[in-house]
Structure formats: C-alpha cells, structure tokens
Design an enzyme around this catalytic site. Structure first.
Site, short mmCIF file in Angstrom:
data_model
loop_
_atom_site.label_atom_id
_atom_site.label_comp_id
_atom_site.label_asym_id
_atom_site.label_seq_id
_atom_site.Cartn_x
_atom_site.Cartn_y
_atom_site.Cartn_z
CG ASP A 100 6.84 5.44 -11.93
OD1 ASP A 100 6.74 6.09 -10.89
OD2 ASP A 100 5.89 5.23 -12.71
CD GLU A 153 6.62 4.04 -7.09
OE1 GLU A 153 5.82 4.76 -6.48
OE2 GLU A 153 6.43 3.69 -8.28
C1 GLC Z 1 4.54 6.21 -9.25
C2 GLC Z 1 4.83 7.67 -9.08
C3 GLC Z 1 3.53 8.43 -9.12
C4 GLC Z 1 2.85 8.17 -10.44
C5 GLC Z 1 2.72 6.70 -10.73
C6 GLC Z 1 2.42 6.45 -12.18
O1 GLC Z 1 3.83 5.68 -8.21
O2 GLC Z 1 5.54 7.88 -7.91
O3 GLC Z 1 3.71 9.79 -8.91
O4 GLC Z 1 1.58 8.76 -10.44
O5 GLC Z 1 3.90 6.00 -10.46
O6 GLC Z 1 3.55 6.72 -12.94
#
Ligand code: GLC
Length: 557
Positions: free
Chosen positions: A223, A284
């Site tokens: 994340d 991500e």
């Molecule tokens: C990422 C997740 C999202 C979350 C954010 C903070 O973007 O996909 O759902 O709100 O991180 O953890």
C-alpha cells in the site's frame, strides 16, 4: 511493440516456469468486507471467502489478493491496521486464514496479502505508547512527531495536506493535559505515518513479512509504497498532496517517491528471495509509468499497478498511447507490465465508461448526481476488459467486475463510511460505491452474500440481477465472457506474448498477440472484420463486423 524479458523462459506447456508465475498472472482482488459473509453479521469474512473459492477456480484466475483483514477500527476500510500479525475477529481467526490459504493452494490459486507500511492505526499499541510518552522519546521516534509552528505551537509543523482533505497533521494533548506536539498522517488522523528513518520500524516490518511468508502467503501488495520515505526536514510543499505525482521543476513532492524507498524494497526483495523464489511484491504507487518502473528494477519489487491505464478514458488514441508507454517503461527494466481497470478505490469501470469523458475516479456518485448510462457503461467495460486481457503481462481484476457489477451510485449518504465524506465537509462522497457486498444469488437475504439482509453497506435492490448464479449458465453473460477470455488467454499464452499494432481505421485499435488478433472499436459505426477472421470471443455479438464499443478476438483461418 514489446519483447519478453530475455531471462524469462516459458515452459513447454506454455505456462511460465513456476518461479515466474507472476509475470503473466491474472490476480483477483478480494475486498474481504464485501465478498461473502459466512457468519451472518452483515460483513464478509475469511470463511465466507474460503466457501466461495470455487468461483475463482471456475473463473480461471492464478492468484487472489486480499485487501486488509487485520484488526482495525475501520476508519479507512481496514487500511488503518492496529495489529499487522493477526486477523480481526470480525473476519475470523488465523486458523481461518490458514484454511483459506490451504484451500486456495489446493485449487492452484496463490494468495497475496496486503502490507500497509506507510501508516498504522491510532489504535496500534506503538502509537498509543507514543501518545503517552514524552516528546523526544523512543516511542515518539517511531512516528513523525513535531512541535507546532507559531509562538504557542498551535500551527501545524508544515503545510502538507491529507489525502482525505484538511491538514496532514493532528495536534495531541500531552499526558499532563496541555496542548502538545503534532503527528503526521498523510491520510486520516486515525492513520499515523511511521517514521521509516527509524531502524526499529524497518525491523518490525521485516518481522511482519516473515510472519505471513512463514504461513505460506505468496506475496504482498504494498500500500502507498511510494510514500514511506519523506524528504529530510519535511519541507513545505505549497501544492496539494493529492493528484498526479510528478516532479515539479525537477523536484519530487517531499512526501512521494523519494530515493530512499528503493533501499527498503531491495531489503524486502532479498528477504523474499530467501524463501523459495516464488513470493512476490506488488507496488501500489500512483506514479507515471517511468517512475513506477524504477520500483520494479530487477532487485526491487516484482510488479507495479498500472494506474495510468486505469485512468485513461474510453478513447482509442489515448489507450494506444498508454499501452505503448507502459510496455516501453516496463520492458526497459525487464519487468512485466500489469493492467487494471477497477479496484476498491475507484468508480467501477462498468459505470465509469457510462459517462462521456473523464470522471473523478475517487469522488463517488450520489443519488442526485447525473447517473451513468448503464447499458453503455457495461458494453464499454466488457470491451475494455477484452482489450486488457489480450495484452502481454499480468492483469488485476476487482471482485464483481466479472459480473459486470455497476458502481452503487444511489447509496444513502447516511450509510457512507469513507473518511473523505466527513473530512471534505460532505463535498466528496468517496469510494463506498465500489465496495458494496457482492450478489451471489438472484434472491434471498443479501442476494446470497450472507444470511443477514442488513449488510454493512446497503445493496442496491437490483443487484440480484447481476448475481453470479444468474450468469453462470447464461451464454451472453459477463461472467461467461470473462471465463472465455481467461481460458483463451491461457491457452494462447497471451501473457508471454508480444504485442504488434496493425493498421486500423480511425477510432479502432487492431493488434496481434501471437496468433490472436484483437480489434476494439471505439467509434460509432461498425467496422468489418477481415474476411478470413474466425471469431474466438467477442464482448458483444459479432460475426463479420465489430460493432461500436466492442472488442473481438479472432484468428485467421
Ligand atoms: C491505498 C488504498 C486505499 C487507502 C490508502 C491509505 O491507496 O488502496 O484504500 O485508503 O492507501 O491506506
């Protein structure tokens, strides 16, 4: 045009060597709260997932990725983790996780878990200890605590804004009751950012990695991995934190994509490689393709989400350009390109494409807002997926997209849970519309999601018509289309293939991957298929023409 990495050798069966499974994998994202509810409390859980794994096996995916199921106050849908090495009782137990993993492996489906290293929950034991400890203490040094600006310290330490609106800092009350220091949270105040300059933070996350790897997890989706390291001194950045993360005058925003992140990923990669060489890391990071590619150099992570592809509207030139850019950026570092159209943060693509032009991906839609054109959205979504699954590399699917599930665009505002709804003063509705519990059966309580009709987010009354059971034996259904595409993708080895563009009329994409040709018509008029075309799959009925908003896969006879 792209070429497969020269170090990568497909086996005789056409499936990649086991260690390279991830280079071509189709990975299905499960949002545990909304997949299936086994204990009837209105919230999905791990046993619910295990009971429904046959659905994924039938669909033909290679792996699943579980969004967080860890203990959490759910301030941000579980991305506020209170304990990284446990299961939230609302989702089950560690034994339930083990059972899920064992069943998935029996079905030849790998399991990737979510790692949330940028921040934890304000209920994490380390943060609670930091709150009661003194300024300057070891406990506070695990996070970013600072004195405020101004004579009485009543102004935030810098001007950064939160991704969920408002300042990225919250002031605490010290143990003696006086107004105290501030802590940094790039997201909700319930999500304090860890201080990755502190070796204790690094060690603790290595323990977490080992914990899940030892249990048999096949990897991690990481994340907001591009935010871990902040620029020294936390300098002001008088621009939004949110938005396109790109250098401004050659300088990256101080909270994103700092050089120091790469050393962390290298350490993790070395750790994963001490297992069996088959465990993966997926980044991500909402970065442009060439910046994201730096995270997946050979000694760092394995793959990164291709959000540029997801952000591209239904438009031929734009799609072709992003496909080329993505392949070029990833080929340059020897990594597979990934493809994704939906996830738990954005409007489902079956609804997104039902609007003309670009939409705000994370803003949500309310009952009084203009509604998407549903049939058009679904038609284009099916065509877009058929284009995506023909491309070489790895692809991500989000639960429910195989049902053609639309965004819930008429949720009552009182049901909303996304923190951005409150933090924006009810200006931004947020991401709940793509997180509504799935329909499994046409009728029955919660359309088969579970025994309790009172689900944590209410299901739209027509969701039963999208149920998996209603589509399974229906030849034209979206579920059958996905199954067919995945089956062909595997048998024609599209994941390992090379993409070649062929000449095509305006607003039509025509490409070949191995012996399969793909035509996507993004224009208004039908275009003829080549005379010798033998249609293998089509996103809408097609014989000798490709109708508007349709993708056709064919070979030449
Ligand atoms: C990422 C997740 C999202 C979350 C954010 C903070 O973007 O996909 O759902 O709100 O991180 O953890």
């Amino acid at each position: 045009m792209t070429t497969a990495d020269s170090t990568y050798a497909p086996t005789e069966t056409g499936r990649p060597a086991d260690a390279d499974w991830w280079r071509t994998a189709v990975i299905y994202q499960i949002y545990p709260r909304s997949f299936a509810d086994a204990d009837g409390d209105g919230t999905g859980d791990l046993p619910g997932i295990t009971a429904r794994l046959d659905h994924l096996a039938d669909l033909g995916v290679d792996a699943l990725w579980l969004s967080p199921f860890y203990p959490s106050p759910q301030r941000d849908g579980g991305y506020d983790v209170a304990d990284y090495r446990a299961v939230d009782p609302m989702y089950g137990t560690l034994a339930d996780f083990d059972a899920l993993l064992a069943r998935a492996h029996e079905l030849d489906i790998r399991v990737i878990v979510d790692l949330v290293p940028n921040h934890c929950s304000d209920q994490h034991v380390a943060f609670r200890a930091a709150l009661t400890a003194a300024p300057g203490s070891d406990e506070r040094a695990l996070f970013h605590f600072r004195d405020g600006r101004g004579p009485d310290g009543s102004l935030p330490p810098n001007d950064w804004t939160s991704m969920f609106e408002g300042p990225a800092w919250t002031r605490i009350t010290e143990a003696d009751g006086t107004p105290g220091q501030w802590y940094l949270h790039l997201f909700d105040p319930g999500q304090p950012d860890w201080n990755w300059d502190n070796p204790a933070v690094r060690e603790d996350f290595e323990t977490t990695l080992r914990f899940w790897l030892d249990r048999g997890a096949d990897g991690f989706r990481v994340d907001v991995c591009d935010a871990l390291v902040k620029a020294p001194g936390l300098p002001d950045w008088p621009r939004p934190t949110h938005g396109v993360i790109e250098p401004v005058d050659g300088v990256m925003p101080p909270m994103w994509d700092q050089e120091g992140i790469h050393e962390i990923f290298r350490t993790w990669r070395r750790l994963l490689d001490t297992y069996d060489g088959r465990r993966i890391l997926c980044a991500e990071a909402w970065l442009p393709p060439e910046r994201a590619a730096r995270i997946i150099r050979p000694d760092e992570m394995h793959q990164a989400f291709n959000f540029r592809f997801l952000e591209t509207p239904w438009q031929a030139d734009g799609l072709r350009a992003v496909i080329d850019e993505s392949l070029a950026a990833n080929d340059a570092v020897g990594a597979p390109t990934t493809w994704v159209l939906s996830n738990h943060d954005v409007m489902r693509h079956a609804s997104r494409f039902g609007y003309d032009g670009p939409v705000e991906l994370e803003h949500g839609v309310g009952a009084d807002d203009p509604q998407p054109d549903r049939p058009l959205g679904l038609r284009r979504a099916r065509a877009a997926t058929a284009l995506m699954l023909a491309l070489p590399g790895s692809a991500y699917l989000y639960q429910g997209e195989e049902l053609g599930l639309p965004e819930a665009t008429e949720l009552p505002d009182t049901a909303r849970q996304d923190p951005v709804w409150e933090r924006s003063g009810h200006r931004i509705r947020g991401r709940d519309g793509c997180r509504v519990p799935l329909p499994w059966t046409e009728d029955g309580p919660a359309f088969g999601f579970g025994a309790n009709p009172d689900t944590w987010l209410p299901q739209p009354s027509d969701y039963g018509s999208y149920a998996a059971a209603a589509q399974r034996d229906h030849p034209g259904s979206t579920l059958r289309l996905y199954r067919r595409l995945l089956e062909l993708r595997r048998s024609y080895r599209l994941g390992t293939g090379n993409l070649r563009w062929l000449q095509s009329p305006h607003r039509v994409l025509h490409c070949a991957n191995g012996s399969i040709e793909v035509m996507t018509n993004l224009g208004p008029a039908p275009v003829p298929l080549p005379p010798a075309a033998h249609v293998l799959a089509a996103s809408a009925p097609a014989t000798d023409h490709v109708p508007a908003d349709t993708t056709v896969w064919f070979t030449r006879t």
